[in-house]
Motif scaffolding. Structure first.
Motif, PDB file in Angstrom:
ATOM      1  N   GLU A  71      -7.319  19.331  98.116  1.00 26.79           N
ATOM      2  CA  GLU A  71      -7.707  18.638  99.362  1.00 26.79           C
ATOM      3  C   GLU A  71      -8.609  17.444  99.093  1.00 26.79           C
ATOM      4  OE1 GLU A  71      -7.729  22.307 102.554  1.00 26.79           O
ATOM      5  OE2 GLU A  71      -9.557  21.919 101.426  1.00 26.79           O
ATOM      6  N   ALA A  72      -8.761  16.626 100.127  1.00 26.79           N
ATOM      7  CA  ALA A  72      -9.725  15.525 100.084  1.00 26.79           C
ATOM      8  C   ALA A  72     -10.652  15.642 101.300  1.00 26.79           C
ATOM      9  CB  ALA A  72      -8.997  14.185 100.116  1.00 26.79           C
ATOM     10  N   LEU A  73     -11.905  15.255 101.109  1.00 24.32           N
ATOM     11  CA  LEU A  73     -12.843  15.120 102.228  1.00 24.32           C
ATOM     12  C   LEU A  73     -12.864  13.647 102.603  1.00 24.32           C
ATOM     13  CD1 LEU A  73     -15.220  16.154 104.071  1.00 24.32           C
ATOM     14  CD2 LEU A  73     -16.750  15.569 102.166  1.00 24.32           C
ATOM     15  N   ILE A  74     -12.640  13.370 103.884  1.00 29.07           N
ATOM     16  CA  ILE A  74     -12.675  11.962 104.304  1.00 29.07           C
ATOM     17  C   ILE A  74     -13.682  11.773 105.432  1.00 29.07           C
ATOM     18  CG2 ILE A  74     -10.312  11.467 103.574  1.00 29.07           C
ATOM     19  CD1 ILE A  74      -9.421  11.637 106.426  1.00 29.07           C
ATOM     20  N   ARG A  75     -14.232  10.563 105.490  1.00 28.05           N
ATOM     21  CA  ARG A  75     -15.070  10.166 106.638  1.00 28.05           C
ATOM     22  C   ARG A  75     -14.206   9.262 107.508  1.00 28.05           C
ATOM     23  NH1 ARG A  75     -20.063   7.896 104.726  1.00 28.05           N
ATOM     24  NH2 ARG A  75     -20.891  10.003 104.975  1.00 28.05           N
ATOM     25  N   HIS A  76     -14.010   9.662 108.759  1.00 25.17           N
ATOM     26  CA  HIS A  76     -13.172   8.860 109.658  1.00 25.17           C
ATOM     27  C   HIS A  76     -13.889   7.578 110.083  1.00 25.17           C
ATOM     28  CE1 HIS A  76     -10.868  12.685 110.864  1.00 25.17           C
ATOM     29  NE2 HIS A  76     -10.007  11.888 110.277  1.00 25.17           N
ATOM     30  N   ALA A  77     -13.180   6.484 110.039  1.00 25.06           N
ATOM     31  CA  ALA A  77     -13.646   5.258 110.686  1.00 25.06           C
ATOM     32  C   ALA A  77     -13.047   5.157 112.081  1.00 25.06           C
ATOM     33  CB  ALA A  77     -13.238   4.040 109.859  1.00 25.06           C
ATOM     34  N   ALA A  78     -11.879   5.759 112.257  1.00 21.58           N
ATOM     35  CA  ALA A  78     -11.207   5.772 113.562  1.00 21.58           C
ATOM     36  C   ALA A  78     -10.246   6.951 113.604  1.00 21.58           C
ATOM     37  CB  ALA A  78     -10.459   4.458 113.787  1.00 21.58           C
ATOM     38  N   VAL A  79     -10.058   7.471 114.805  1.00 23.65           N
ATOM     39  CA  VAL A  79      -9.194   8.643 115.025  1.00 23.65           C
ATOM     40  C   VAL A  79      -8.154   8.248 116.072  1.00 23.65           C
ATOM     41  CG1 VAL A  79      -9.179  11.008 115.966  1.00 23.65           C
ATOM     42  CG2 VAL A  79     -11.063  10.260 114.460  1.00 23.65           C
ATOM     43  N   GLY A  80      -6.899   8.615 115.841  1.00 24.21           N
ATOM     44  CA  GLY A  80      -5.842   8.252 116.794  1.00 24.21           C
ATOM     45  C   GLY A  80      -5.761   9.246 117.946  1.00 24.21           C
ATOM     46  N   LEU A  81      -5.554   8.714 119.153  1.00 22.45           N
ATOM     47  CA  LEU A  81      -5.314   9.568 120.334  1.00 22.45           C
ATOM     48  C   LEU A  81      -3.812   9.624 120.567  1.00 22.45           C
ATOM     49  CD1 LEU A  81      -6.524  11.006 122.956  1.00 22.45           C
ATOM     50  CD2 LEU A  81      -6.098   8.823 124.094  1.00 22.45           C
ATOM     51  N   ASN A  82      -3.282  10.829 120.732  1.00 24.42           N
ATOM     52  CA  ASN A  82      -1.848  10.993 120.958  1.00 24.42           C
ATOM     53  C   ASN A  82      -1.594  11.993 122.067  1.00 24.42           C
ATOM     54  OD1 ASN A  82      -0.417   9.466 118.690  1.00 24.42           O
ATOM     55  ND2 ASN A  82      -2.069  10.557 117.641  1.00 24.42           N
TER      56      ASN A  82
END
Ligand code: NDP
Length: 323
Positions: free
Chosen positions: A30-41
């Protein structure tokens, strides 16, 4: 600690709570990521209401873009600091940080900013498989696209035009009609009360070889009636509610029609599919043939307000949530 939207029960937008959670640590793959933006669907709404099931409590969200903070010992082709984006399961995108199987991530080209990346992966890869794989749209064909001013819709219109197809879009308001026209729809129908008659007039009786319908219950039969013999009904979502059971004899009577209910998960199940679909999407975006319209942004903490707007049909194009 991180912050995340959590839902402890299904229901209206109010079940989406902004909470502190321990920052997860990545497992070996796995990878740990820091979101800069999250998509709304729209699929986020189905999980929130319980139409699609998940164990609770849950953090919703299936799409994001950000930076790699850490990788597991077996992850070979990602490094700390890489700019990445993804779509698809497991749920958990509505968070400042998250872990995710590394093989779901693709590196984001430098030319694509985080908001665009978070907006385009799920909706854009959906447009890719719908137009290039579910039904191979050909130059010169006339196709019907519902919710043409929405997130998937604006991408479908532009990409189909790029292929050389003529797009008939269906929308609910004059403003949305203008937007769809500005993004590749050659004809736009407002409302679906006389849909088959409108399509008959526009196509001079030929009708269409494919309908892309993610509105669901309200438009299913009207869409079927827009198909030419041997046409394909692609019912790929349920914004107005799920389609009731179908009498397959009806498909014979209406002209030996094909019916499919596809999902992006099937079309991006393998790493090879993810890489190929994302590359096709990056190509059309980089060339300018498809422009990703991020027409709304909300703070991630206010995801409930974003859901309310999406369900009320107040959004156009794509929406991103900013942590
Ligand atoms: P949109 O931005 O398209 O928003 C939904 C749109 O649906 C609305 O703006 C509205 O457009 C239309 N709509 C029609 N009837 C209703 C209703 N009763 N309530 C709410 N909206 C309605 O969302 P997305 O781009 O995120 O998703 C579009 C559709 O595609 C969804 O149904 C989604 O589930 C589906 N989808 C399916 C995938 C798959 O692989 N199967 C993958 C991705 C998305 P208008 O006002 O013009 O009618």
């Amino acid at each position: 600690m991180s912050k995340a939207i959590r839902m402890h029960e299904v229901g209206g937008p109010g079940v989406l709570k902004w909470e502190s959670v321990p920052t997860p640590q990545p497992g070996p793959t796995e990878a740990l990521i820091r979101h800069a933006a999250v998509g709304l669907n729209y699929i986020d709404v189905y999980f929130r209401t319980g139409l699609y099931k998940t164990a609770l409590p849950a953090t919703p969200g299936l799409e994001g873009a950000g930076v790699v903070l850490a990788v597991g010992a077996e992850v070979k082709d990602l490094e700390v600091g890489d700019r990445v984006a993804y779509q698809g399961g497991p749920l958990g995108a509505y968070a400042t940080e998250r872990v995710i199987p590394a093989d779901r991530l693709v590196k984001l080209p430098d030319s694509i900013d985080f908001n665009t990346g978070a907006a385009m992966m799920l909706q854009g890869m959906t447009a890719e498989y719908l137009l290039l794989r579910t039904f191979k749209v050909q130059k010169g064909q006339t196709i019907l696209v519902h919710a043409a001013a929405g997130g998937v819709g604006l991408i479908l219109c532009q990409w189909a035009k790029h292929i050389g197809a003529n797009v008939i879009g269906v929308v609910s308001t004059p403003d949305k009609a203008e937007l769809a026209k500005a993004h590749g729809a050659h004809h736009v129908i407002i409302g679906h009360a006389t849909l088959a008659a409108d399509v008959k007039r526009i196509t001079e009786g030929a009708m269409v070889p494919v309908v892309y319908d993610a509105v669901g219950k309200d438009t299913f039969m009207a869409s079927i009636d827009c198909l030419a013999p041997l046409g394909m009904m692609v019912t790929y979502g349920s914004a107005s509610g799920p389609v009731p059971p179908v009498d397959t004899a009806m498909l014979a009577a209406k002209g030996s029609l094909f019916l499919t209910r596809p999902t992006l998960a099937t079309y991006t199940a393998s790493r090879a599919d993810i890489v190929k679909s994302a590359a096709a999407l990056f190509d059309v975006v980089a060339s300018g043939a498809v422009k990703i319209r991020v027409n709304q942004t909300f703070p991630l903490a206010e995801a409930a307000a974003a859901h309310t707007a999406l369900e009320a049909r107040k959004t156009t194009g794509s929406t991103v949530l900013i942590p």
